[in-house]
Design an enzyme around this catalytic site. Sequence first.
Site, PDB file in Angstrom:
ATOM      1  CG  ASP A  18      -1.369   7.482   0.456  1.00  0.00           C
ATOM      2  OD1 ASP A  18      -0.282   7.774  -0.062  1.00  0.00           O
ATOM      3  OD2 ASP A  18      -2.468   7.744  -0.067  1.00  0.00           O
TER       4      ASP A  18
ATOM      5  CG  ASP B  84      -2.004   2.256   6.351  1.00  0.00           C
ATOM      6  OD1 ASP B  84      -2.427   1.887   5.232  1.00  0.00           O
ATOM      7  OD2 ASP B  84      -2.128   3.425   6.769  1.00  0.00           O
ATOM      8  CE  LYS B  85      -7.351   3.535   5.714  1.00  0.00           C
ATOM      9  NZ  LYS B  85      -8.240   4.333   4.835  1.00  0.00           N
TER      10      LYS B  85
ATOM     11  CB  CYS C 207      -8.724  -2.255  -9.917  1.00  0.00           C
ATOM     12  SG  CYS C 207      -9.429  -0.739 -10.545  1.00  0.00           S
ATOM     13  NE  ARG C 208     -13.183   1.777  -2.648  1.00  0.00           N
ATOM     14  CZ  ARG C 208     -12.512   2.784  -2.072  1.00  0.00           C
ATOM     15  NH1 ARG C 208     -11.579   3.425  -2.748  1.00  0.00           N
ATOM     16  NH2 ARG C 208     -12.766   3.147  -0.843  1.00  0.00           N
ATOM     17  CE  LYS C 209      -5.065  -0.649  -1.778  1.00  0.00           C
ATOM     18  NZ  LYS C 209      -3.843  -0.129  -1.113  1.00  0.00           N
TER      19      LYS C 209
ATOM     20  CG  ASN D 191      -8.109   1.304  -2.984  1.00  0.00           C
ATOM     21  OD1 ASN D 191      -7.775   0.590  -3.919  1.00  0.00           O
ATOM     22  ND2 ASN D 191      -8.910   0.891  -2.015  1.00  0.00           N
TER      23      ASN D 191
ATOM     24  CG  ASP E 149      -1.726   1.209   1.376  1.00  0.00           C
ATOM     25  OD1 ASP E 149      -2.310   1.641   0.364  1.00  0.00           O
ATOM     26  OD2 ASP E 149      -1.772   1.767   2.489  1.00  0.00           O
TER      27      ASP E 149
HETATM   28 MG   LIG Z   1      -2.735   3.244   3.537  1.00  0.00          MG
HETATM   29 ZN   LIG Z   2     -10.797   0.551  -9.493  1.00  0.00          ZN
END
Ligand SMILES: [Mg+2]
Ligand SMILES: [Zn+2]
Length: 180
Positions: free
Chosen positions: A10, A128-129, A101-103, A51, A8
Amino acid sequence: MRPALFLDRDGVVIEQVAYLHDPSQVRLEKGVAENLKRLHDAGFAVVVITNQSGVARKLFSLADVEKIHEKIQQLLAANNEKIDAFYICPHHPKYDVDCNCRKPKPGLILQAVRELDLDLKHSVMCGDKISDVQCGINAGCAKSLLIRTGYGREEENAARQAGMDVCEDFTALTNIVLNK
Ligand SMILES: [Mg+2]
Ligand SMILES: [Zn+2]
């Protein structure tokens, strides 16, 4: 086929800033540059899976996202390092499309595996999520874990309750990936 460490962005590669779009705000997380060298020396590809729904929300453009990634590469270049590839989901189901494609969906990892000829069965995902960890599980990575930087400390208890592994920071992550 190389194994990969999927990351990831951020709160993992760079410090967490909500809807980051100003390159001057980009700061590498502690230990990233040094540990990328260890990972590359061991034959791992390092691929960011991010994302960026700020694009769907029209808070910034895909070109702005690319500028952030150029800045990350500039900062890493000071240590002769780089991220091998960035894969971006710019979508959000409320604002544009319900994409694949969105986690936590695995679409970006699977795309990277195809395009970069990666060895998924020996690859690791870290974020981190919980949705990052779930993405790695959904994709079929060998290992998926939470890191205690960014939002990681807030997500840690729920992650542990869900049976997910947790690591302290980027150096600890690298030690786990390299079995050191
Ligand atoms: Mg993050
Ligand atoms: Zn997507």
